[in-house]
Write a protein that holds these residues in place. Structure first.
Motif, PDB file in Angstrom:
ATOM      1  N   ARG A   1      -8.334  -9.500  -2.749  1.00 15.06           N
ATOM      2  CA  ARG A   1      -7.102  -8.703  -2.819  1.00 15.06           C
ATOM      3  C   ARG A   1      -5.879  -9.567  -2.518  1.00 15.06           C
ATOM      4  O   ARG A   1      -5.847 -10.272  -1.505  1.00 15.06           O
TER       5      ARG A   1
ATOM      6  N   GLU B   1     -13.663  -9.719   0.596  1.00 21.12           N
ATOM      7  CA  GLU B   1     -12.881  -8.488   0.539  1.00 21.12           C
ATOM      8  C   GLU B   1     -12.359  -8.193  -0.857  1.00 21.12           C
ATOM      9  O   GLU B   1     -11.454  -7.376  -1.026  1.00 21.12           O
TER      10      GLU B   1
ATOM     11  N   ASP C   1      -3.009  -8.727  -1.405  1.00 18.78           N
ATOM     12  CA  ASP C   1      -2.270  -8.304  -0.231  1.00 18.78           C
ATOM     13  C   ASP C   1      -2.864  -8.846   1.064  1.00 18.78           C
ATOM     14  O   ASP C   1      -2.253  -8.726   2.130  1.00 18.78           O
TER      15      ASP C   1
ATOM     16  N   GLN D   1       0.803  -1.199   0.000  1.00 19.44           N
ATOM     17  CA  GLN D   1       0.000   0.000   0.000  1.00 19.44           C
ATOM     18  C   GLN D   1       0.845   1.263   0.000  1.00 19.44           C
ATOM     19  O   GLN D   1       0.351   2.352   0.170  1.00 19.44           O
TER      20      GLN D   1
END
Length: 283
Positions: free
Chosen positions: A246, A243, A248, A52
């Protein structure tokens, strides 16, 4: 102190004192353990941080938001492991007693069943239990459902049964034969010797490997996710999909699952080592 004719002192045999046993304490975390835990925490939070660009850690917020659901799935893993151990231990003790019985036919059957289920892959046994056991039964005209998680418990109890049978056989065989001979000289029957003399001495020998087996079966319950049981690993995959899939979040979510199993199983492993030292089973 007495002396010999030559004037040398005689050796004196001091009375034997039973060594005091230190009380059990919670194990202290070693440096390697702390490094491992710190690395796991970095794995949970640092992966998202790196991807991020140094922003706020969303992975920790996601884990916190879904932690009640994930922990409920982990509780279901524990429930399956406990039920599998109860069922497998009860059947394994009976199978182990048949292995040391006098009936050659039953002894051969018990040995064959023990070796078959002990050396079969656990996942294959789980698949057999899932697809060979019907999903419902009819009892007096009433349909009784048989959920998948119950069949998974039966599948996990099969290797527990086989390993427990071998634990019982090995514990009985580890006792000196003089125990049997002394009981026979006192006119004890074989059954009385087994239940009143042999098995009580075997409990402390069977407890540490039994606890190790419980740790293994607890970690193996994640295999139930392959056959559709909604346990922690299944819920982790569902949370990841909810979610948005993703990338990550993969390492943090599955790292959280691994941390839960580590926190639960590590004290069991340390307590097992303490019991081995207390009962002096390594001598």
């Amino acid at each position: 102190m007495g002396r010999t004719r030559e004037g040398r002192p005689l050796a004196v045999l001091l009375p034997y004192k039973t060594p005091e046993r230190a009380p059990w304490r919670w194990p202290r975390l070693r440096l390697t353990h702390m490094v491992g835990l710190a690395g796991l925490i970095l794995l949970v939070g640092g992966s998202a941080f790196a991807q991020q660009g140094g922003a706020r850690l969303p992975a920790l917020e996601v884990i916190w938001k879904w932690s009640p659901l994930l922990l409920s799935g982990f509780g279901f893993n524990i429930l399956m492991s406990v039920l599998a151990m109860v069922l497998g231990t009860a059947a394994g003790v009976g199978l182990g007693l048949l292995q040391i019985g006098e009936n050659k036919v039953l002894r051969g059957f018990a040995w064959s069943a023990t070796q078959f289920f002990r050396n079969a892959p656990w996942l294959v046994l789980l698949f057999f239990a899932m697809f060979m056991i019907p999903f419902q039964f009819r009892v007096f005209g009433t349909t009784v459902p048989f959920p998948d998680w119950v069949k998974a418990v039966i599948g996990f109890s099969l290797p527990v049964m086989a390993n427990m049978s071998e634990i019982v056989r090995g514990a009985v065989a580890s006792l000196p034969s003089g125990q049997w001979e002394a009981a026979e000289s006192l006119a004890f029957s074989r059954r009385q010797t087994l239940w009143m003399i042999i098995l009580p001495q075997c409990v402390k020998r069977m407890l540490p490997p039994w606890m190790n087996l419980y740790s293994l079966i607890t970690m193996a319950t994640v295999q139930a996710s392959i056959v559709g049981v909604s346990e922690m690993l299944t819920l982790t995959a569902q949370v990841h999909a909810a979610e948005g899939g993703r990338p990550d979040l993969l390492a943090p979510l599955y790292g959280f699952a691994m941390l839960c199993f580590f926190v639960y199983c590590y004290p069991i492993e340390r307590f097992t080592l303490y019991l081995e030292r207390r009962f002096q089973l390594n001598q």
